[in-house]
Structure formats: C-alpha cells, structure tokens
Scaffold this motif. Structure first.
Motif, PDB file in Angstrom:
ATOM      1  N   LEU A  53       0.827  -1.208   0.000  1.00 43.37           N
ATOM      2  CA  LEU A  53       0.000   0.000   0.000  1.00 43.37           C
ATOM      3  C   LEU A  53       0.866   1.265   0.000  1.00 43.37           C
ATOM      4  CD1 LEU A  53      -2.782  -0.959   2.591  1.00 43.37           C
ATOM      5  CD2 LEU A  53      -2.980  -0.908   0.099  1.00 43.37           C
ATOM      6  N   LEU A  54       2.031   1.169   0.617  1.00 44.55           N
ATOM      7  CA  LEU A  54       2.926   2.325   0.671  1.00 44.55           C
ATOM      8  C   LEU A  54       3.678   2.542  -0.631  1.00 44.55           C
ATOM      9  CD1 LEU A  54       4.525   1.883   4.221  1.00 44.55           C
ATOM     10  CD2 LEU A  54       2.693   3.449   3.559  1.00 44.55           C
ATOM     11  N   SER A  55       3.797   1.500  -1.434  1.00 49.10           N
ATOM     12  CA  SER A  55       4.593   1.587  -2.656  1.00 49.10           C
ATOM     13  C   SER A  55       3.907   2.449  -3.712  1.00 49.10           C
ATOM     14  CB  SER A  55       4.840   0.186  -3.222  1.00 49.10           C
ATOM     15  OG  SER A  55       5.507   0.269  -4.460  1.00 49.10           O
ATOM     16  N   CYS A  56       4.687   3.277  -4.375  1.00 49.72           N
ATOM     17  CA  CYS A  56       4.163   4.112  -5.458  1.00 49.72           C
ATOM     18  C   CYS A  56       4.196   3.393  -6.803  1.00 49.72           C
ATOM     19  CB  CYS A  56       4.967   5.412  -5.563  1.00 49.72           C
ATOM     20  SG  CYS A  56       4.818   6.493  -4.119  1.00 49.72           S
ATOM     21  N   SER A  57       4.877   2.263  -6.855  1.00 48.20           N
ATOM     22  CA  SER A  57       5.017   1.505  -8.099  1.00 48.20           C
ATOM     23  C   SER A  57       4.017   0.363  -8.141  1.00 48.20           C
ATOM     24  CB  SER A  57       6.438   0.948  -8.215  1.00 48.20           C
ATOM     25  OG  SER A  57       6.522  -0.001  -9.258  1.00 48.20           O
ATOM     26  N   ARG A  58       3.203   0.331  -9.190  1.00 47.37           N
ATOM     27  CA  ARG A  58       2.244  -0.750  -9.316  1.00 47.37           C
ATOM     28  C   ARG A  58       2.945  -2.086  -9.553  1.00 47.37           C
ATOM     29  NH1 ARG A  58      -3.340  -0.861 -12.933  1.00 47.37           N
ATOM     30  NH2 ARG A  58      -4.175  -2.747 -11.919  1.00 47.37           N
ATOM     31  N   ALA A  59       4.060  -2.069 -10.266  1.00 50.64           N
ATOM     32  CA  ALA A  59       4.818  -3.298 -10.506  1.00 50.64           C
ATOM     33  C   ALA A  59       5.336  -3.876  -9.194  1.00 50.64           C
ATOM     34  CB  ALA A  59       5.977  -3.023 -11.458  1.00 50.64           C
ATOM     35  N   SER A  60       5.787  -3.006  -8.298  1.00 51.36           N
ATOM     36  CA  SER A  60       6.277  -3.466  -7.000  1.00 51.36           C
ATOM     37  C   SER A  60       5.150  -4.090  -6.191  1.00 51.36           C
ATOM     38  CB  SER A  60       6.888  -2.299  -6.213  1.00 51.36           C
ATOM     39  OG  SER A  60       8.000  -1.754  -6.900  1.00 51.36           O
ATOM     40  N   ARG A  61       3.958  -3.521  -6.298  1.00 56.74           N
ATOM     41  CA  ARG A  61       2.818  -4.080  -5.575  1.00 56.74           C
ATOM     42  C   ARG A  61       2.483  -5.480  -6.079  1.00 56.74           C
ATOM     43  NH1 ARG A  61       0.955   1.481  -5.819  1.00 56.74           N
ATOM     44  NH2 ARG A  61      -0.364   1.069  -7.629  1.00 56.74           N
ATOM     45  N   VAL A  62       2.560  -5.676  -7.386  1.00 57.94           N
ATOM     46  CA  VAL A  62       2.292  -6.999  -7.957  1.00 57.94           C
ATOM     47  C   VAL A  62       3.331  -8.009  -7.474  1.00 57.94           C
ATOM     48  CG1 VAL A  62       2.183  -8.336 -10.089  1.00 57.94           C
ATOM     49  CG2 VAL A  62       1.122  -6.072  -9.988  1.00 57.94           C
ATOM     50  N   VAL A  63       4.602  -7.588  -7.437  1.00 57.23           N
ATOM     51  CA  VAL A  63       5.671  -8.475  -6.972  1.00 57.23           C
ATOM     52  C   VAL A  63       5.442  -8.864  -5.512  1.00 57.23           C
ATOM     53  CG1 VAL A  63       8.129  -8.598  -6.441  1.00 57.23           C
ATOM     54  CG2 VAL A  63       7.371  -7.641  -8.623  1.00 57.23           C
ATOM     55  N   LEU A  64       5.005  -7.926  -4.678  1.00 58.98           N
ATOM     56  CA  LEU A  64       4.766  -8.212  -3.271  1.00 58.98           C
ATOM     57  C   LEU A  64       3.595  -9.176  -3.079  1.00 58.98           C
ATOM     58  CD1 LEU A  64       5.276  -4.662  -1.748  1.00 58.98           C
ATOM     59  CD2 LEU A  64       6.627  -6.693  -1.215  1.00 58.98           C
ATOM     60  N   PHE A  65       2.698  -9.230  -4.050  1.00 55.76           N
ATOM     61  CA  PHE A  65       1.561 -10.126  -3.933  1.00 55.76           C
ATOM     62  C   PHE A  65       1.990 -11.601  -4.006  1.00 55.76           C
ATOM     63  CE2 PHE A  65      -2.019 -12.470  -5.937  1.00 55.76           C
ATOM     64  CZ  PHE A  65      -2.965 -12.297  -4.926  1.00 55.76           C
ATOM     65  N   ILE A  66       3.068 -11.884  -4.722  1.00 58.51           N
ATOM     66  CA  ILE A  66       3.518 -13.267  -4.914  1.00 58.51           C
ATOM     67  C   ILE A  66       3.883 -13.944  -3.596  1.00 58.51           C
ATOM     68  CG2 ILE A  66       5.240 -14.727  -6.031  1.00 58.51           C
ATOM     69  CD1 ILE A  66       5.330 -12.679  -8.301  1.00 58.51           C
ATOM     70  N   PRO A  67       4.748 -13.353  -2.749  1.00 55.37           N
ATOM     71  CA  PRO A  67       5.043 -14.024  -1.465  1.00 55.37           C
ATOM     72  C   PRO A  67       3.830 -14.124  -0.554  1.00 55.37           C
ATOM     73  CG  PRO A  67       6.053 -11.843  -1.552  1.00 55.37           C
ATOM     74  CD  PRO A  67       5.576 -12.142  -2.929  1.00 55.37           C
ATOM     75  N   ILE A  68       2.886 -13.196  -0.684  1.00 52.86           N
ATOM     76  CA  ILE A  68       1.666 -13.288   0.122  1.00 52.86           C
ATOM     77  C   ILE A  68       0.894 -14.557  -0.245  1.00 52.86           C
ATOM     78  CG2 ILE A  68      -0.582 -12.232   0.583  1.00 52.86           C
ATOM     79  CD1 ILE A  68       0.713  -9.508   0.287  1.00 52.86           C
ATOM     80  N   VAL A  69       0.810 -14.853  -1.544  1.00 55.05           N
ATOM     81  CA  VAL A  69       0.128 -16.067  -2.001  1.00 55.05           C
ATOM     82  C   VAL A  69       0.858 -17.308  -1.499  1.00 55.05           C
ATOM     83  CG1 VAL A  69      -0.516 -17.435  -4.024  1.00 55.05           C
ATOM     84  CG2 VAL A  69      -0.831 -14.955  -4.040  1.00 55.05           C
ATOM     85  N   LYS A 100      -7.919  -9.129   0.132  1.00 51.83           N
ATOM     86  CA  LYS A 100      -7.644  -7.690   0.161  1.00 51.83           C
ATOM     87  C   LYS A 100      -6.397  -7.349  -0.648  1.00 51.83           C
ATOM     88  CE  LYS A 100      -9.690  -6.739   4.707  1.00 51.83           C
ATOM     89  NZ  LYS A 100      -9.414  -6.279   6.097  1.00 51.83           N
ATOM     90  N   ALA A 101      -5.377  -8.187  -0.533  1.00 57.56           N
ATOM     91  CA  ALA A 101      -4.144  -7.954  -1.281  1.00 57.56           C
ATOM     92  C   ALA A 101      -4.381  -8.111  -2.785  1.00 57.56           C
ATOM     93  CB  ALA A 101      -3.059  -8.913  -0.807  1.00 57.56           C
ATOM     94  N   SER A 102      -5.212  -9.072  -3.158  1.00 52.27           N
ATOM     95  CA  SER A 102      -5.537  -9.254  -4.568  1.00 52.27           C
ATOM     96  C   SER A 102      -6.205  -8.009  -5.134  1.00 52.27           C
ATOM     97  CB  SER A 102      -6.460 -10.465  -4.733  1.00 52.27           C
ATOM     98  OG  SER A 102      -6.922 -10.585  -6.061  1.00 52.27           O
ATOM     99  N   ASP A 103      -7.090  -7.405  -4.353  1.00 55.15           N
ATOM    100  CA  ASP A 103      -7.761  -6.173  -4.771  1.00 55.15           C
ATOM    101  C   ASP A 103      -6.775  -5.021  -4.894  1.00 55.15           C
ATOM    102  OD1 ASP A 103      -9.263  -3.798  -4.927  1.00 55.15           O
ATOM    103  OD2 ASP A 103      -9.802  -3.876  -2.802  1.00 55.15           O
ATOM    104  N   ALA A 104      -6.025  -4.759  -3.820  1.00 50.70           N
ATOM    105  CA  ALA A 104      -5.210  -3.551  -3.750  1.00 50.70           C
ATOM    106  C   ALA A 104      -3.874  -3.653  -4.479  1.00 50.70           C
ATOM    107  CB  ALA A 104      -4.962  -3.178  -2.292  1.00 50.70           C
ATOM    108  N   LEU A 105      -3.302  -4.853  -4.543  1.00 50.06           N
ATOM    109  CA  LEU A 105      -1.959  -4.991  -5.111  1.00 50.06           C
ATOM    110  C   LEU A 105      -1.951  -5.572  -6.516  1.00 50.06           C
ATOM    111  CD1 LEU A 105      -0.033  -6.461  -2.015  1.00 50.06           C
ATOM    112  CD2 LEU A 105      -0.637  -4.075  -2.529  1.00 50.06           C
ATOM    113  N   LEU A 106      -2.999  -6.303  -6.867  1.00 51.45           N
ATOM    114  CA  LEU A 106      -2.967  -7.030  -8.130  1.00 51.45           C
ATOM    115  C   LEU A 106      -3.909  -6.480  -9.190  1.00 51.45           C
ATOM    116  CD1 LEU A 106      -1.690  -9.516  -9.538  1.00 51.45           C
ATOM    117  CD2 LEU A 106      -3.648 -10.851  -8.717  1.00 51.45           C
ATOM    118  N   ILE A 107      -5.207  -6.499  -8.939  1.00 52.50           N
ATOM    119  CA  ILE A 107      -6.156  -6.210 -10.021  1.00 52.50           C
ATOM    120  C   ILE A 107      -6.533  -4.735 -10.125  1.00 52.50           C
ATOM    121  CG2 ILE A 107      -7.099  -8.539  -9.860  1.00 52.50           C
ATOM    122  CD1 ILE A 107      -9.530  -7.434  -8.487  1.00 52.50           C
ATOM    123  N   ASN A 108      -6.280  -3.946  -9.091  1.00 51.52           N
ATOM    124  CA  ASN A 108      -6.629  -2.526  -9.131  1.00 51.52           C
ATOM    125  C   ASN A 108      -5.425  -1.655  -8.785  1.00 51.52           C
ATOM    126  OD1 ASN A 108      -9.524  -2.644  -9.711  1.00 51.52           O
ATOM    127  ND2 ASN A 108      -9.697  -3.609  -7.691  1.00 51.52           N
TER     128      ASN A 108
END
Length: 351
Positions: A53-69, A100-108
């Motif tokens: 949520l703090l990251s300004c880069s959408r690509a970084s948010r997608v990368v962070l979603f992987i370890p969460i999964v 929640k992470a899928s919503d905020a970090l991945l698809i939106n």
C-alpha cells in the motif's frame, strides 16, 4: 458465565479427566501430519500487504503479492496451531488478507483511491501522509471516509459529540456483552452445538429455527461488541472522530427482502473485496456489458463464489481432514439455486 471455548461451535462434550494441553497439541500434530505454525507468518502477510500500500510503483505491488500467495498457501494447508478454533481464526485471517491484497496490489491501482478531502494525488503524498492513507485503507474494510464509500448501504454517520458518543456506546457494549454471554452459555450446554454427530437441524423445525436465529444473533452481538469497543477506545483517545464510526449493522426493518437483508442490514465489511473481484472477472476480464443479464449474472456468481470460498476456508481450518464429510449435501447448494433462478430468468428474457 462463559463457555470454556472461545466460540461455541468448537465446544465438545465435557471430559471428566484432565488433559495436558501440550500433550493434546502434540497428538493433533502427529495425527494430521501438519507442522507447527511459525507465529511470524500470518503477521508477515499483513506486513507485505501494508508495504504494498505504501509503494508508489504498481509493478512493486504486484511483486509483493507473490510471497503473500505463497505464505498463505503454506499456512492454510501445511501448518496448525494445535487447536481447531485457533486454526479457524488463522484460516479466516489469511484468506481475508489474500483477498484484500488481490484487490489492492494485483487487479486494481490502489493509488487512484482518495480519501474525502484529499487534494493531492496519492503517489504525491509525503511519507507520513502516505502511511496515514495506508492505515486508513488497511483498517477500514467498509471504506468509511473514502470517496468511493458505499453510502447508500452504510448506516448514517454519527452526529453526536465525542463524549456523548463514547457514553452511549459504552451502554451498547454492556448490552452486547450480556447477550453474547447468554447465548454462548446456552450453546455450551446444548449438545446440538457440540462437536459430535448431533446437528443443530435435529429436533424438528422449531429447534432448527431457534438454533439458526441464535447463531445469527451470536454473530451479530459478538461482532457489534468488538466493533463498539474499538470505536469507544479510538474516539476517546482522539485518534478518530465519532462520525467515522457508523453502526456496523443496518436496521432489521430494512431487510424485507433477501437482497436488502444482505445488502443493507448485514455488515458490509466484505462488500468491497467481493464486488471488485466480481466486476473484474465479468466486466474487465470477460468484457461483458455492465447492463447485460449475462454480465450481472457472472458478477453475482463470482461474488457469491468468493463469499462461499472465504467461509469454506474458515470452516476448513476448523475441520481439516473431516471437512468434506462434515456436511457434504450442503456444499454448493447456493450455486444450484442460483443456476435454477438464472435459467428461469434467461428463458423469460428470451421468451
């Protein structure tokens, strides 16, 4: 008087012999083949989500979603705390964080969301302001105070002064506490709520209705108790205003249809995590029109599928190996009914 269990559905017939808790937990681990849950893993998924949520880069948010999964998969299917009630709570928390992470970090692109009164673009906020922004998103599942808040389904925001709000909510807390305690005590001494072969549906239609109403009432009272305690604390210490704490549930008089009950009376804490995924699949992934019967049907199916999946994962944490045998005839009942309803409506539209 309260039950020895933290939730009545986990209650079982009382044993007359004392049981060493460590021995019992070791037996659970050996019987299931699951590993002890490292205590840092569930908080780690939430920490990764918050960093995203703090990251300004959408690509970084997608990368962070992987370890969460990956962590979520490991926790859900390969670990245990040794107590089924604790595993149920962990499963629910992990599954909800994943959605929640899928919503905020991945698809939106979460950076497009704005708080009411926010003037600057989210990615232009300073570190302190961005942290406050992320905390408000993290701890407001109903999106209270955001420009996209679903005000048409959320109860009115409180207008009382700070201390009038605190006093009134303390009184509410007492009522919720006594109701929760009464219901919990009854369930602890009612075999239908124990872990055995007796069902809450046994005993005729009268008991089935009574037990179902009691289960719903317990959820209503307990969630209201927790929510109201949090409201009293944070408003009293001036972390938030009273206006940011509308009632968790709507008026029962507004629930005169099934749709209005679930859309207005029941808590809307899961509304966003379900609807954004439904809209993503139906309108963005499949490209269906928002005003079409097919588009709305697919949207509704995804929403209810995710709702069922979240509750199924929570139940899986409770039953584990006995999950599929616990109530096999009830699995996917909604989808059978929904398919029948959709077929009838489709015939009417084409007829």
């Amino acid at each position: 008087m309260t039950c020895h269990s933290s939730f009545p559905l986990n209650s079982s017939s009382k044993s007359t012999m004392p049981v060493n808790e460590d021995v019992a937990n070791t037996a659970v681990l050996s019987d299931t083949g699951l590993r002890p849950l490292p205590p840092f893993l569930p908080p780690l998924t939430q920490a990764l989500f918050f960093i995203g949520l703090l990251s300004c880069s959408r690509a970084s948010r997608v990368v962070l979603f992987i370890p969460i999964v990956c962590i979520s998969h490991y926790v859900l299917f390969y670990t245990t705390k040794g107590k089924d009630i604790s595993d149920m709570e962990t499963a629910n928390s992990i599954a909800l964080t994943l959605l929640k992470a899928s919503d905020a970090l991945l698809i939106n692109d979460v950076a497009k969301l704005r708080l009411v009164g926010q003037k600057n673009d989210t990615n232009e906020l300073g570190l302190v302001e961005r942290v406050k922004w992320a905390l408000k998103f993290f701890y407001s599942p109903r999106q209270i105070g955001w420009t996209h808040e679903p005000r048409h389904v959320i109860p009115p925001h409180p207008t009382e002064s700070r201390w009038k709000f605190v006093r009134s909510r303390i009184v509410h807390c007492l009522g919720y506490f006594f109701l929760t305690d009464i219901l919990n005590t009854y369930m602890c001494y009612t075999p239908a709520f124990w872990r055995n072969d007796i069902s809450i549906a046994d005993g005729g239609i009268g008991k089935r209705v009574l037990h179902s109403v009691m289960m719903v009432s317990l959820s209503w009272a307990f969630f209201n108790l927790v929510y109201t305690i949090m409201a009293v604390v944070v408003v009293a210490v001036r972390l938030t205003d009273a206006s940011e704490w509308p009632a968790l549930y709507g008026k029962i008089s507004d629930g005169y249809t099934v749709r209005r009950f679930w859309g207005r009376v029941w808590h809307q804490s899961l509304r966003r995590v379900f609807t954004v995924h439904g809209e993503f699949v139906a309108f963005r992934l499949l490209g269906l029109r928002k005003d079409s019967f097919l588009g709305n049907t697919v949207n509704h199916y995804v929403v209810f599928a995710l709702s069922g999946l979240l509750h199924a994962i929570t139940e899986y944490g409770l039953f584990r190996g006995k999950y599929w045998s616990s109530a096999p005839r009830c699995r996917f009942s909604f989808f059978k009914l929904r398919l029948s309803w959709s077929s009838i409506k489709l015939v009417r539209c084409w007829g």
